[in-house]
Design a protein around this motif. Structure first.
Motif, PDB file in Angstrom:
ATOM      1  N   PRO A   1     -27.216-112.908  -1.430  1.00  0.00           N
ATOM      2  CA  PRO A   1     -28.363-113.417  -0.317  1.00  0.00           C
ATOM      3  C   PRO A   1     -29.350-112.838  -0.883  1.00  0.00           C
ATOM      4  N   VAL A   2     -29.426-111.826  -1.734  1.00  0.00           N
ATOM      5  CA  VAL A   2     -31.605-112.141  -1.383  1.00  0.00           C
ATOM      6  C   VAL A   2     -32.464-112.683  -2.719  1.00  0.00           C
ATOM      7  N   ARG A   3     -33.383-112.908  -3.212  1.00  0.00           N
ATOM      8  CA  ARG A   3     -33.891-113.357  -4.366  1.00  0.00           C
ATOM      9  C   ARG A   3     -35.201-112.349  -4.873  1.00  0.00           C
ATOM     10  N   LEU A   4     -34.903-111.767  -5.832  1.00  0.00           N
ATOM     11  CA  LEU A   4     -36.077-110.193  -5.475  1.00  0.00           C
ATOM     12  C   LEU A   4     -36.679-110.990  -7.122  1.00  0.00           C
ATOM     13  N   ARG A   5     -38.631-110.834  -7.236  1.00  0.00           N
ATOM     14  CA  ARG A   5     -39.239-111.764  -7.844  1.00  0.00           C
ATOM     15  C   ARG A   5     -39.105-111.218  -9.781  1.00  0.00           C
ATOM     16  N   ASN A   6     -38.087-109.811  -9.856  1.00  0.00           N
ATOM     17  CA  ASN A   6     -37.786-109.332 -11.007  1.00  0.00           C
ATOM     18  C   ASN A   6     -36.832-108.101 -10.471  1.00  0.00           C
ATOM     19  N   ARG A   7     -36.098-107.792 -11.581  1.00  0.00           N
ATOM     20  CA  ARG A   7     -35.520-106.805 -12.160  1.00  0.00           C
ATOM     21  C   ARG A   7     -35.681-105.800 -11.679  1.00  0.00           C
ATOM     22  N   ILE A   8     -36.902-104.881 -11.371  1.00  0.00           N
ATOM     23  CA  ILE A   8     -36.961-103.734 -11.816  1.00  0.00           C
ATOM     24  C   ILE A   8     -36.822-103.643  -9.912  1.00  0.00           C
ATOM     25  N   ILE A   9     -36.385-101.958 -10.122  1.00  0.00           N
ATOM     26  CA  ILE A   9     -36.227-101.353  -8.755  1.00  0.00           C
ATOM     27  C   ILE A   9     -36.237-100.237  -9.054  1.00  0.00           C
ATOM     28  N   LYS A  10     -37.119-100.063  -7.385  1.00  0.00           N
ATOM     29  CA  LYS A  10     -38.261 -98.467  -7.351  1.00  0.00           C
ATOM     30  C   LYS A  10     -36.608 -97.344  -6.844  1.00  0.00           C
TER      31      LYS A  10
ATOM     32  N   LEU B   1     -46.135 -99.378  -0.927  1.00  0.00           N
ATOM     33  CA  LEU B   1     -46.529-100.323  -0.962  1.00  0.00           C
ATOM     34  C   LEU B   1     -46.982 -99.947  -2.611  1.00  0.00           C
ATOM     35  N   GLY B   2     -47.065 -99.015  -3.064  1.00  0.00           N
ATOM     36  CA  GLY B   2     -47.915 -98.531  -4.026  1.00  0.00           C
ATOM     37  C   GLY B   2     -46.871 -99.768  -5.091  1.00  0.00           C
ATOM     38  N   PHE B   3     -45.944 -98.605  -5.294  1.00  0.00           N
ATOM     39  CA  PHE B   3     -45.036 -99.412  -6.065  1.00  0.00           C
ATOM     40  C   PHE B   3     -44.707-100.706  -5.988  1.00  0.00           C
ATOM     41  N   VAL B   4     -44.244-101.524  -5.081  1.00  0.00           N
ATOM     42  CA  VAL B   4     -44.861-102.731  -5.074  1.00  0.00           C
ATOM     43  C   VAL B   4     -45.484-103.860  -5.276  1.00  0.00           C
ATOM     44  N   ARG B   5     -46.815-103.229  -4.600  1.00  0.00           N
ATOM     45  CA  ARG B   5     -48.049-103.372  -5.725  1.00  0.00           C
ATOM     46  C   ARG B   5     -48.437-103.764  -6.703  1.00  0.00           C
ATOM     47  N   GLY B   6     -47.438-102.215  -7.328  1.00  0.00           N
ATOM     48  CA  GLY B   6     -47.689-102.817  -8.969  1.00  0.00           C
ATOM     49  C   GLY B   6     -46.697-102.992  -9.260  1.00  0.00           C
ATOM     50  N   GLY B   7     -45.586-103.704  -9.013  1.00  0.00           N
ATOM     51  CA  GLY B   7     -45.042-104.818  -9.700  1.00  0.00           C
ATOM     52  C   GLY B   7     -43.634-104.901  -9.596  1.00  0.00           C
ATOM     53  N   VAL B   8     -42.984-103.878  -8.881  1.00  0.00           N
ATOM     54  CA  VAL B   8     -41.894-103.846  -9.015  1.00  0.00           C
ATOM     55  C   VAL B   8     -40.606-104.719  -8.203  1.00  0.00           C
TER      56      VAL B   8
ATOM     57  N   LEU C   1     -41.986 -94.092 -12.127  1.00  0.00           N
ATOM     58  CA  LEU C   1     -42.586 -94.597 -11.660  1.00  0.00           C
ATOM     59  C   LEU C   1     -44.105 -93.965 -10.489  1.00  0.00           C
ATOM     60  N   LEU C   2     -42.754 -92.696  -9.991  1.00  0.00           N
ATOM     61  CA  LEU C   2     -44.108 -91.475  -9.671  1.00  0.00           C
ATOM     62  C   LEU C   2     -44.874 -90.986 -10.062  1.00  0.00           C
ATOM     63  N   ARG C   3     -44.957 -91.092 -11.605  1.00  0.00           N
ATOM     64  CA  ARG C   3     -46.588 -90.926 -12.133  1.00  0.00           C
ATOM     65  C   ARG C   3     -47.132 -91.944 -12.422  1.00  0.00           C
ATOM     66  N   GLU C   4     -46.730 -93.581 -12.416  1.00  0.00           N
ATOM     67  CA  GLU C   4     -47.493 -94.628 -12.526  1.00  0.00           C
ATOM     68  C   GLU C   4     -47.112 -95.668 -11.627  1.00  0.00           C
ATOM     69  N   PRO C   5     -47.441 -95.766 -10.575  1.00  0.00           N
ATOM     70  CA  PRO C   5     -46.807 -96.578  -9.576  1.00  0.00           C
ATOM     71  C   PRO C   5     -47.004 -98.042 -10.095  1.00  0.00           C
ATOM     72  N   ASP C   6     -48.227 -98.372 -11.280  1.00  0.00           N
ATOM     73  CA  ASP C   6     -48.407 -99.275 -11.212  1.00  0.00           C
ATOM     74  C   ASP C   6     -48.232 -99.940 -12.641  1.00  0.00           C
ATOM     75  N   LEU C   7     -46.962 -99.093 -12.764  1.00  0.00           N
ATOM     76  CA  LEU C   7     -46.440 -99.056 -14.408  1.00  0.00           C
ATOM     77  C   LEU C   7     -45.978-100.661 -14.653  1.00  0.00           C
TER      78      LEU C   7
ATOM     79  N   ASN D   1     -46.769-103.589 -13.488  1.00  0.00           N
ATOM     80  CA  ASN D   1     -47.483-104.445 -13.979  1.00  0.00           C
ATOM     81  C   ASN D   1     -48.058-104.189 -15.513  1.00  0.00           C
ATOM     82  N   ARG D   2     -48.399-103.341 -15.634  1.00  0.00           N
ATOM     83  CA  ARG D   2     -48.749-102.558 -17.350  1.00  0.00           C
ATOM     84  C   ARG D   2     -47.406-102.939 -18.091  1.00  0.00           C
ATOM     85  N   ILE D   3     -46.683-102.919 -18.244  1.00  0.00           N
ATOM     86  CA  ILE D   3     -45.788-102.969 -18.721  1.00  0.00           C
ATOM     87  C   ILE D   3     -45.449-104.920 -18.614  1.00  0.00           C
ATOM     88  N   LYS D   4     -45.989-105.826 -17.453  1.00  0.00           N
ATOM     89  CA  LYS D   4     -45.656-107.021 -18.176  1.00  0.00           C
ATOM     90  C   LYS D   4     -46.475-107.827 -18.752  1.00  0.00           C
TER      91      LYS D   4
END
Length: 428
Positions: free
Chosen positions: A25-34, A56-63, A360-366, A368-371
């Protein structure tokens, strides 16, 4: 044959991993899960600002969705000190956490678990429970056989924890059916030698996970998504392997109580490196241990943890066996995912989502950078020294901000000492 729960003739293109996607029932903004990874940021068993900032680091980082690791369904189900107990007491903090994640544009799941055989009496104060009597080779503690009435109580506890998750505002729950925690241990013929309806054939040994999933679905309905993490195999001779885990997943898929299944490997019971792969941080584990565990880890740690070389997408070979088995449930690929090509491979192979941990533990913003640049690869070098940081605040040792920040100072040092005294080797 099906792809991610859909007939092949209805799928014309490989999903864009960065496009919005539906999980139950949930809509996610992409298919990447931490993926759920031990956090060590709730020393009193309650949500802290440090824990909120961590996610928040992972969410702001794009997951698309982050997962709060190992929320206990019962006090005796804890596998380490300081884990969050899904209770009314924890509810205000959990609500602060989910609100913060939603405000940042992401979704959040709570991993619900009962440690069972992986628990330690030093932590819980009670003897650990197992499908059958066994000695935990990591803690060297005796585990007693769980009774039929206690099994029914555990099923209820998962349902009660799921209701707390709904009230706290989580978008999903992940039922921990892997790594030889209590539900997973019922799937293992090595640990489950019962003679009742929960033992014997794989259909019987799958009964507990099916009943837990059913109870949780009954409780949450379509208010949130329900997923499960399941071990395809655990690397232990005579225990869980593909021939039977395929049947477990098939049964769960037929029940239609799960929206997705995250496929994993290994255990927190023995040979823990089968889950992680790569370097074995024996010296680092020994350094935070008290005697006699310090000497034991130095002498026997590599043998106990196991040695397995790291490869990119190291779970894919086993995980792809499950794609044709499911008709109603999406699959989540885990293990050795480090760049866009790895993510795209998962989409092409028929997985609905991918889950990432150490990268993602190494780079929470990974993400965003890959996208922004599909040629980017993560910097995680699989040294696995993050494993021993579970005795304090879990972090990448190559990140100086995580290692030396104010939040990781005196209070965290004290917490590390407490955990290392009580906990032998349970990194997963």
């Amino acid at each position: 044959m099906t792809i991610a729960g859909l007939p092949t003739d209805t799928v014309s293109v490989t999903p864009d991993p960065f496009a919005p996607a539906t999980l139950g029932p949930v809509r996610l903004r992409n298919r990447i899960i931490k993926a759920a990874t031990s956090e060590g940021r709730s020393p009193e068993g309650l949500v802290t600002d440090d824990l909120i900032d961590f996610h928040l680091g992972f969410v702001r980082g794009g997951v698309g969705m982050t997962t709060v690791a190992y929320c206990c369904v019962a006090p005796e189900g804890a596998s380490a000190p300081g884990q969050i107990l899904m209770s009314r007491k924890a509810l205000p903090g959990l609500r602060r956490l989910t609100d913060a994640v939603h405000d940042a544009g992401g979704a959040i799941a709570a991993q619900l678990g009962h440690a069972g055989v992986v628990a330690s009496k030093k932590i819980t104060g009670v003897t650990a429970m197992s499908p059958s009597r066994v000695i935990n080779p990591s803690s060297l503690e005796y585990c007693r056989e769980i009774t039929a009435s206690e099994i029914r109580r555990v099923i209820d506890q998962f349902g009660e924890a799921a209701e707390i998750a709904v009230e706290a505002g989580f978008d999903a729950v992940e039922l921990h059916f892997g790594h030889l925690y209590l539900p997973s241990s019922f799937l293992s013929p090595l640990l489950n030698r019962r003679k009742d309806e929960y033992g014997g054939t794989i259909d019987n040994r799958s009964r507990l996970v099916r009943e837990i999933a059913q109870r949780v679905r009954e409780v949450v309905g379509d208010r949130i998504a329900v997923t499960a993490k399941i071990s395809m195999d655990d690397g232990i001779r005579g225990s869980i392997w593909l021939s039977e885990s395929l049947r477990t997943v098939q049964l769960l898929d037929q029940d239609r109580n799960l929206d997705a299944i995250e496929l994993t490997q290994g255990s927190s019971f023995f040979k823990q490196m089968y889950l992680f792969r790569g370097d074995v941080p024996v010296d680092e584990f020994a350094a935070v241990m008290k005697e006699p565990f310090k000497t034991g880890v130095r002498l026997f740690g590599k043998r106990a943890l196991g040695t397995y070389p790291y490869e990119d997408l190291y779970m894919l070979e086993s995980a792809r066996q499950f794609v044709p088995v499911v008709a109603n449930t999406q699959l989540i690929l885990l293990g050795g995912i480090n760049n866009y090509d790895h993510i795209a491979t998962g989409m092409r192979e028929g997985f609905g989502f991918v889950a990432m941990g150490r990268a993602l533990l190494r780079e929470p913003d990974l993400m965003n950078r890959i996208k922004a640049d599909h040629s980017v690869s993560g910097r995680c070098n699989h040294n696995n020294k993050c494993m021993y940081t579970v005795y304090g605040r879990t972090h990448c040792v190559l990140d100086p901000d995580s290692t030396h920040s104010a939040a990781g100072s005196a209070a965290s040092t004290s917490f590390t000492a407490d955990r290392s005294k009580e906990l032998p080797i349970t990194p997963a």
